[in-house]
Design a protein around this motif. Structure first.
Motif, PDB file in Angstrom:
ATOM      1  N   LEU A 117       0.933  -1.159   0.126  1.00  0.00           N
ATOM      2  CA  LEU A 117      -0.154  -0.111  -0.028  1.00  0.00           C
ATOM      3  C   LEU A 117       0.805   1.132   0.040  1.00  0.00           C
ATOM      4  N   GLY A 118       2.134   1.122   0.626  1.00  0.00           N
ATOM      5  CA  GLY A 118       3.064   2.263   0.682  1.00  0.00           C
ATOM      6  C   GLY A 118       3.631   2.547  -0.706  1.00  0.00           C
ATOM      7  N   LEU A 119       3.668   1.429  -1.615  1.00  0.00           N
ATOM      8  CA  LEU A 119       4.171   1.747  -3.045  1.00  0.00           C
ATOM      9  C   LEU A 119       3.026   2.278  -3.908  1.00  0.00           C
ATOM     10  N   THR A 120       1.913   1.671  -3.444  1.00  0.00           N
ATOM     11  CA  THR A 120       0.633   2.232  -4.181  1.00  0.00           C
ATOM     12  C   THR A 120       0.385   3.472  -4.129  1.00  0.00           C
ATOM     13  N   ALA A 121       0.467   4.264  -2.819  1.00  0.00           N
ATOM     14  CA  ALA A 121       0.516   5.709  -2.529  1.00  0.00           C
ATOM     15  C   ALA A 121       1.630   6.334  -2.884  1.00  0.00           C
ATOM     16  N   ALA A 122       2.718   5.992  -3.020  1.00  0.00           N
ATOM     17  CA  ALA A 122       3.784   6.495  -3.922  1.00  0.00           C
ATOM     18  C   ALA A 122       3.476   6.803  -5.332  1.00  0.00           C
ATOM     19  N   ALA A 123       3.013   5.724  -5.927  1.00  0.00           N
ATOM     20  CA  ALA A 123       2.584   5.752  -7.399  1.00  0.00           C
ATOM     21  C   ALA A 123       1.374   6.985  -7.557  1.00  0.00           C
ATOM     22  N   GLN A 124       0.476   6.901  -6.833  1.00  0.00           N
ATOM     23  CA  GLN A 124      -0.609   7.931  -6.787  1.00  0.00           C
ATOM     24  C   GLN A 124      -0.120   9.181  -6.414  1.00  0.00           C
ATOM     25  N   MET A 125       0.925   9.560  -5.654  1.00  0.00           N
ATOM     26  CA  MET A 125       1.364  10.703  -5.211  1.00  0.00           C
ATOM     27  C   MET A 125       2.216  11.375  -6.419  1.00  0.00           C
ATOM     28  N   LEU A 126       3.071  10.306  -7.098  1.00  0.00           N
ATOM     29  CA  LEU A 126       3.623  10.636  -8.293  1.00  0.00           C
ATOM     30  C   LEU A 126       2.722  11.150  -9.516  1.00  0.00           C
ATOM     31  N   VAL A 127       1.421  10.593  -9.707  1.00  0.00           N
ATOM     32  CA  VAL A 127       0.772  11.033 -10.586  1.00  0.00           C
ATOM     33  C   VAL A 127      -0.218  12.205 -10.120  1.00  0.00           C
ATOM     34  N   PHE A 128      -0.419  12.513  -8.983  1.00  0.00           N
ATOM     35  CA  PHE A 128      -0.888  13.832  -8.270  1.00  0.00           C
ATOM     36  C   PHE A 128       0.079  14.957  -8.766  1.00  0.00           C
ATOM     37  N   VAL A 129       1.352  14.659  -8.474  1.00  0.00           N
ATOM     38  CA  VAL A 129       2.264  15.909  -8.695  1.00  0.00           C
ATOM     39  C   VAL A 129       2.528  16.132 -10.282  1.00  0.00           C
ATOM     40  N   LEU A 130       2.133  15.219 -11.143  1.00  0.00           N
ATOM     41  CA  LEU A 130       2.240  15.358 -12.516  1.00  0.00           C
ATOM     42  C   LEU A 130       1.000  16.083 -12.854  1.00  0.00           C
ATOM     43  N   SER A 131      -0.184  15.929 -12.158  1.00  0.00           N
ATOM     44  CA  SER A 131      -1.441  16.313 -12.642  1.00  0.00           C
ATOM     45  C   SER A 131      -2.043  17.496 -11.887  1.00  0.00           C
ATOM     46  N   GLY A 132      -1.974  17.656 -10.599  1.00  0.00           N
ATOM     47  CA  GLY A 132      -2.281  18.382  -9.868  1.00  0.00           C
ATOM     48  C   GLY A 132      -3.828  18.252  -9.593  1.00  0.00           C
ATOM     49  N   SER A 133      -4.467  17.001  -9.745  1.00  0.00           N
ATOM     50  CA  SER A 133      -5.918  16.728  -9.572  1.00  0.00           C
ATOM     51  C   SER A 133      -6.209  16.764  -8.159  1.00  0.00           C
ATOM     52  N   VAL A 134      -6.961  17.586  -7.783  1.00  0.00           N
ATOM     53  CA  VAL A 134      -7.733  17.512  -6.484  1.00  0.00           C
ATOM     54  C   VAL A 134      -8.393  16.287  -6.116  1.00  0.00           C
ATOM     55  N   ALA A 135      -9.086  15.880  -6.836  1.00  0.00           N
ATOM     56  CA  ALA A 135      -9.913  14.680  -6.569  1.00  0.00           C
ATOM     57  C   ALA A 135      -9.256  13.371  -6.315  1.00  0.00           C
ATOM     58  N   LEU A 136      -7.989  13.196  -6.921  1.00  0.00           N
ATOM     59  CA  LEU A 136      -7.107  12.397  -6.817  1.00  0.00           C
ATOM     60  C   LEU A 136      -6.107  12.569  -5.544  1.00  0.00           C
TER      61      LEU A 136
END
Length: 222
Positions: free
Chosen positions: A45-64
């Motif tokens: 789950l830590g690796l999953t959160a890290a992957a999601q964090m990377l996508v968030f940084v690239l997109s800036g999506s508030v929903a994400l």
């Protein structure tokens, strides 16, 4: 003659301390296996959160970002369960199981609230590719974590660990809903987005009910 018999008597009494040591060892072994399952699922789950964090940084999506915070919070339900295994306390394990059931119920409430809010105030999220990618990562990570917890829970006869497996499964459905939402919005059907959210809410409520029976059934047993 009696001297010859002495070693036989020693042999006769020797298995008893080994047997009691074996019982202690079983308890320690169960504790270690439970902790290993909890830590392994936390790592996934830590690796999953890290992957999601990377996508968030690239997109800036508030929903994400909201989904990311939710996933991190849910991963932390493993902490009381890990402590219970560390203490080798059945009472603490049952308490952790009830805590997990409560967390699944809160997940259902959050998903339901968000779905109703989007029905009343429709908002089409942007960064659809990011939502879909993060949802796919969340779904895969949570399914892996659910598998680790459920298998270990059945092997160790731990209803709390099985409930935590159900918890990760519920989160996988939430993440799958994120992917589906991105798809229907891309197709120009944003109204389907909150309806998917409501459907997922009912799925999580069913998982809450199943988990409550798993944990409560164990209470009656003891």
């Amino acid at each position: 003659m009696s001297a010859a018999r002495a070693p036989e008597r020693l042999d006769a009494v020797r298995p008893h301390p080994e047997h009691s040591h074996g019982l202690i060892h079983d308890s320690i072994k169960r504790s270690r296996q439970g902790l290993r399952a909890v830590l392994l699922s936390l790592a996934v789950l830590g690796l999953t959160a890290a992957a999601q964090m990377l996508v968030f940084v690239l997109s800036g999506s508030v929903a994400l970002l909201a989904d990311l915070i939710h996933n991190v919070g849910d991963a932390l339900t493993a902490v009381p369960l890990g402590i219970a295994f560390l203490l080798r306390s059945e009472r603490a394990e049952r308490a952790a199981g009830l805590f997990v059931v409560l967390a699944i119920f809160v997940s259902a409430c959050v998903a339901g609230y968000e779905a109703l809010a989007r029905l009343i105030h429709p908002t089409a999220p942007d960064h659809l590719w990011a939502l879909a990618a993060a949802g796919a990562a969340g779904c895969l990570g949570n399914l892996l974590a659910a598998g680790v917890r459920t298998r270990a829970g059945k092997r160790l006869a731990s209803p709390a660990l099985i409930a935590d497996g159900n918890h990760a499964r519920a989160d996988a459905y939430v993440s799958l809903a994120v992917v589906a939402s991105a798809g229907v919005i891309a197709l120009g059907l944003p109204v389907a987005d909150p309806l998917i959210g409501l459907a997922i809410t009912f799925v999580i409520l069913r998982i809450t009910w199943e988990s409550w029976h798993t944990v409560r059934g164990h209470d009656h047993h003891h």
